[in-house]
Scaffold this motif. Sequence first.
Motif, PDB file in Angstrom:
ATOM      1  N   ALA A 263    -110.473  41.868 -70.730  1.00 19.46           N
ATOM      2  CA  ALA A 263    -110.312  41.197 -72.082  1.00 19.46           C
ATOM      3  C   ALA A 263    -111.665  40.252 -72.122  1.00 19.46           C
ATOM      4  N   PRO A 264    -112.090  39.732 -73.470  1.00 16.85           N
ATOM      5  CA  PRO A 264    -113.094  38.792 -73.667  1.00 16.85           C
ATOM      6  C   PRO A 264    -112.551  37.716 -72.894  1.00 16.85           C
ATOM      7  N   LEU A 265    -113.601  36.918 -72.407  1.00 22.74           N
ATOM      8  CA  LEU A 265    -113.195  35.465 -71.609  1.00 22.74           C
ATOM      9  C   LEU A 265    -112.533  34.551 -72.275  1.00 22.74           C
ATOM     10  N   LEU A 266    -112.931  34.373 -73.640  1.00 24.00           N
ATOM     11  CA  LEU A 266    -112.272  33.236 -74.514  1.00 24.00           C
ATOM     12  C   LEU A 266    -111.138  33.584 -74.974  1.00 24.00           C
ATOM     13  N   PHE A 267    -110.133  32.657 -74.833  1.00 28.59           N
ATOM     14  CA  PHE A 267    -108.705  32.932 -75.395  1.00 28.59           C
ATOM     15  C   PHE A 267    -108.661  33.195 -76.916  1.00 28.59           C
ATOM     16  N   LYS A 268    -109.783  32.305 -77.564  1.00 27.65           N
ATOM     17  CA  LYS A 268    -109.684  32.531 -79.044  1.00 27.65           C
ATOM     18  C   LYS A 268    -109.819  33.830 -79.325  1.00 27.65           C
ATOM     19  N   GLU A 269    -111.022  34.457 -78.644  1.00 31.86           N
ATOM     20  CA  GLU A 269    -111.483  36.000 -78.891  1.00 31.86           C
ATOM     21  C   GLU A 269    -110.047  36.729 -78.849  1.00 31.86           C
ATOM     22  N   LYS A 270    -109.319  36.524 -77.704  1.00 27.66           N
ATOM     23  CA  LYS A 270    -108.130  37.526 -77.381  1.00 27.66           C
ATOM     24  C   LYS A 270    -107.272  37.182 -78.713  1.00 27.66           C
ATOM     25  N   GLN A 271    -107.094  35.971 -79.187  1.00 36.88           N
ATOM     26  CA  GLN A 271    -106.236  35.999 -80.365  1.00 36.88           C
ATOM     27  C   GLN A 271    -106.651  36.525 -81.562  1.00 36.88           C
ATOM     28  N   ARG A 272    -108.141  36.570 -81.687  1.00 30.91           N
ATOM     29  CA  ARG A 272    -108.576  37.350 -83.035  1.00 30.91           C
ATOM     30  C   ARG A 272    -108.347  38.752 -83.145  1.00 30.91           C
ATOM     31  N   LEU A 273    -108.477  39.207 -81.568  1.00 28.31           N
ATOM     32  CA  LEU A 273    -108.390  40.836 -81.388  1.00 28.31           C
ATOM     33  C   LEU A 273    -106.750  41.140 -81.618  1.00 28.31           C
ATOM     34  N   ASN A 274    -105.832  40.495 -81.591  1.00 28.95           N
ATOM     35  CA  ASN A 274    -104.535  41.162 -81.853  1.00 28.95           C
ATOM     36  C   ASN A 274    -104.140  40.714 -83.187  1.00 28.95           C
ATOM     37  N   HIS A 275    -105.101  40.508 -83.981  1.00 31.79           N
ATOM     38  CA  HIS A 275    -104.833  40.386 -85.603  1.00 31.79           C
ATOM     39  C   HIS A 275    -104.087  41.681 -85.966  1.00 31.79           C
ATOM     40  N   ASN A 276    -103.169  41.755 -86.590  1.00 32.42           N
ATOM     41  CA  ASN A 276    -102.391  43.010 -87.189  1.00 32.42           C
ATOM     42  C   ASN A 276    -101.967  44.115 -85.976  1.00 32.42           C
ATOM     43  N   GLN A 277    -101.911  43.342 -84.861  1.00 30.04           N
ATOM     44  CA  GLN A 277    -101.352  44.408 -83.590  1.00 30.04           C
ATOM     45  C   GLN A 277    -100.003  44.170 -83.576  1.00 30.04           C
ATOM     46  N   PRO A 278     -99.149  45.060 -83.203  1.00 40.03           N
ATOM     47  CA  PRO A 278     -97.911  44.790 -82.932  1.00 40.03           C
ATOM     48  C   PRO A 278     -97.530  43.916 -81.645  1.00 40.03           C
ATOM     49  N   TYR A 279     -98.339  43.846 -80.537  1.00 41.34           N
ATOM     50  CA  TYR A 279     -98.050  42.814 -79.663  1.00 41.34           C
ATOM     51  C   TYR A 279     -99.218  41.783 -79.668  1.00 41.34           C
ATOM     52  N   LEU A 280     -98.786  40.522 -78.990  1.00 47.02           N
ATOM     53  CA  LEU A 280     -99.989  39.422 -79.136  1.00 47.02           C
ATOM     54  C   LEU A 280    -100.939  39.513 -77.984  1.00 47.02           C
ATOM     55  N   PHE A 281    -100.831  40.224 -76.925  1.00 45.52           N
ATOM     56  CA  PHE A 281    -101.664  40.618 -76.128  1.00 45.52           C
ATOM     57  C   PHE A 281    -101.971  42.280 -75.980  1.00 45.52           C
ATOM     58  N   PRO A 282    -102.584  43.012 -76.812  1.00 41.69           N
ATOM     59  CA  PRO A 282    -102.354  44.484 -77.048  1.00 41.69           C
ATOM     60  C   PRO A 282    -102.866  45.219 -75.809  1.00 41.69           C
ATOM     61  N   HIS A 283    -103.893  44.423 -74.845  1.00 43.66           N
ATOM     62  CA  HIS A 283    -104.624  44.806 -73.682  1.00 43.66           C
ATOM     63  C   HIS A 283    -103.538  44.900 -72.723  1.00 43.66           C
ATOM     64  N   VAL A 284    -102.332  44.015 -72.750  1.00 45.52           N
ATOM     65  CA  VAL A 284    -101.341  43.977 -71.670  1.00 45.52           C
ATOM     66  C   VAL A 284    -100.449  45.264 -71.921  1.00 45.52           C
ATOM     67  N   ASP A 285    -100.253  45.419 -73.242  1.00 46.49           N
ATOM     68  CA  ASP A 285     -99.435  46.650 -73.421  1.00 46.49           C
ATOM     69  C   ASP A 285    -100.049  48.017 -72.991  1.00 46.49           C
ATOM     70  N   ALA A 286    -101.623  48.031 -73.370  1.00 47.88           N
ATOM     71  CA  ALA A 286    -102.430  48.947 -72.680  1.00 47.88           C
ATOM     72  C   ALA A 286    -102.308  49.399 -71.223  1.00 47.88           C
ATOM     73  N   LEU A 287    -102.341  48.132 -70.525  1.00 46.80           N
ATOM     74  CA  LEU A 287    -102.018  48.095 -69.086  1.00 46.80           C
ATOM     75  C   LEU A 287    -101.012  49.121 -68.654  1.00 46.80           C
ATOM     76  N   PHE A 288     -99.871  48.510 -69.294  1.00 51.28           N
ATOM     77  CA  PHE A 288     -98.606  49.253 -68.843  1.00 51.28           C
ATOM     78  C   PHE A 288     -98.752  50.683 -69.142  1.00 51.28           C
ATOM     79  N   ARG A 289     -99.221  51.120 -70.415  1.00 55.79           N
ATOM     80  CA  ARG A 289     -99.085  52.448 -70.837  1.00 55.79           C
ATOM     81  C   ARG A 289     -99.908  53.368 -69.906  1.00 55.79           C
ATOM     82  N   GLN A 290    -101.348  52.928 -69.527  1.00 52.69           N
ATOM     83  CA  GLN A 290    -102.095  53.723 -68.863  1.00 52.69           C
ATOM     84  C   GLN A 290    -101.510  53.630 -67.105  1.00 52.69           C
ATOM     85  N   THR A 291    -100.986  52.809 -66.643  1.00 49.63           N
ATOM     86  CA  THR A 291    -100.651  52.672 -65.474  1.00 49.63           C
ATOM     87  C   THR A 291     -99.263  53.831 -65.042  1.00 49.63           C
TER      88      THR A 291
END
Length: 409
Positions: A263-291
Motif C-alpha cells: 500500500a502507499p507509504l503515507l497513512f493518510k493516503e491509505k485512509q483516502r483509499l478506504n473511502h466508501n470501502q467496507p473495510y478500513l484497510f481494504p488491502h488487508v482484506d485482499a491479503l486474506f482473500r488471495q492467501t
Amino acid sequence: MATEPIYILGGYQSDFAQNLARTGGDIGQLFIDTVRAGLQATALDAADVDVGHVGNFVSASFTGQAHLGGFFGHVDPAMAYMPASSHEAACASGSMAILAAMADLEAGRYGVACVVGLEVMRNVSANVAANNLAAAAWVGQEWSQAEYLWPAAFDDVLSLYQETYGVDYRHLAAISEQNFSNAKRNPKAQTRGWKFGEQSFAQNDEANPVVCGNLRRQDCGQITDGAAVVFLASKTSAQRYAQQRGITLESLPMIKGWGHVNAPLLFKEKQRLNHNQPYLFPHVDALFRQTLKRAQLEDIHGVDGIELHDCFSITQYMILDHAGLNKPGEIWKTLEAGTTSPTGSLPVNMSGGLIGLGHPVGATGVRMLLDAYKQVAGRAGEYQIENARNMMTVNLGGSTTTCVSFIVG
C-alpha cells in the motif's frame, strides 16, 4: 500460474530474552549461531544448502553492520561461496526474504534455501531505537513531531476505529493479556518470566501507563534481540531429504498459499483509499482473500490457528477484523466468544506474538513461519494447537504498507 509446492524442512529460533549488549555478543555471531543451530535441528549438512536469503530492517542503524549475507561464509566452509541476498521491508523484511527464496526454488535455480531473519535492538536507548525504527514511515512527512513514532501511528489506527465503530479498551487489554499468557508456555519468549498485577491490563496510569494517546505499556510489542531461520526445499529436494531420513514426503509441512500486498507509504493516503470501502484497510482484506484462495481454502474457517502481527494490541484487533470472522468493526464479538483463545476454534498467537514472545523486526516474519511449521508438524511443545492442520501467518511492515501472509499445512 500453478507451481510445485515449497516444503519446510525445519529451522531454529534464538532465545528472544537475550540481550546481546549485556552478554557481549554481536549480530554476526547471532547470525552464525542461529544458522548452525538450524542445520543441527534439521539434520542438514551445510553443503545441502544452495542459496541464502536474509531479512533485516535497520541493522546498519542499530549496530553499524550491513551486508549481512556475507555472514553465511562464516557459518561453515561449505557456504563460503554460496549465493545470498538481503531483503528489507520494515517489519515484513523476514517474510519478503521467504518470498524471494520461494521464487528461487520455484524457478528451478536451486533446491534448498536457507532464510534467516534477525535484528539487534536492545543496544541503544529507547529514543534512539524509536528514531531508527521511524525509517519505516515517510520520514519528515508523517508523525514527525511524535516522541515515539510507531505508538503515535497505531494510536491513529485506534482513533480511526474509535471514530468509525467504537472500541472498548477491555477488548484491547484482553488481547495483550492473552498474548502475555501464551508467552509463558514458550521457552524462547522474551516475557516468559514477567509477572503482572491485578491492574496491569487496566486503564491505570501507574500499573499500565500511557505511551501515546490511548495506547498503554501493555498494548505494545517488545524491543527485542533475536533471530530465526527456516530451510525451504523444492519438491525434488524435499523428496530426497525425506528418503534419506526414512520419512514420507507427506509428513513434511509445505507452504500451501501466500499473499503479498503493498500500500502507499503515507497513512493518510491509505485512509483516502478506504473511502466508501467496507473495510478500513481494504488491502488487508485482499491479503486474506488471495492467501486463502492460493491455499484452496474457502474461508478463514479452514485455518486452525494464526500467528499474526501484534506490534500493538490494536494491530491484532485490526487484522482479525479483516479476516472474515465478522462484519467490519464487529471483531469484538469473536473476541468475547473466546474463538481466538488457546481453547477456541481459531487460536491466535500461541507463541506469545510480538507482545509476549518479542519483536526483533527482521526476524518476525521468519519466526512466524517457523511457528506455523512447528504447529502443523506437532512440534510446538507446551503451546501446541491440538490437531493443527493449516496455520496462517500475517506479517505487516510500517503502517500496513507491506503485508505478507502464508498458509502452512
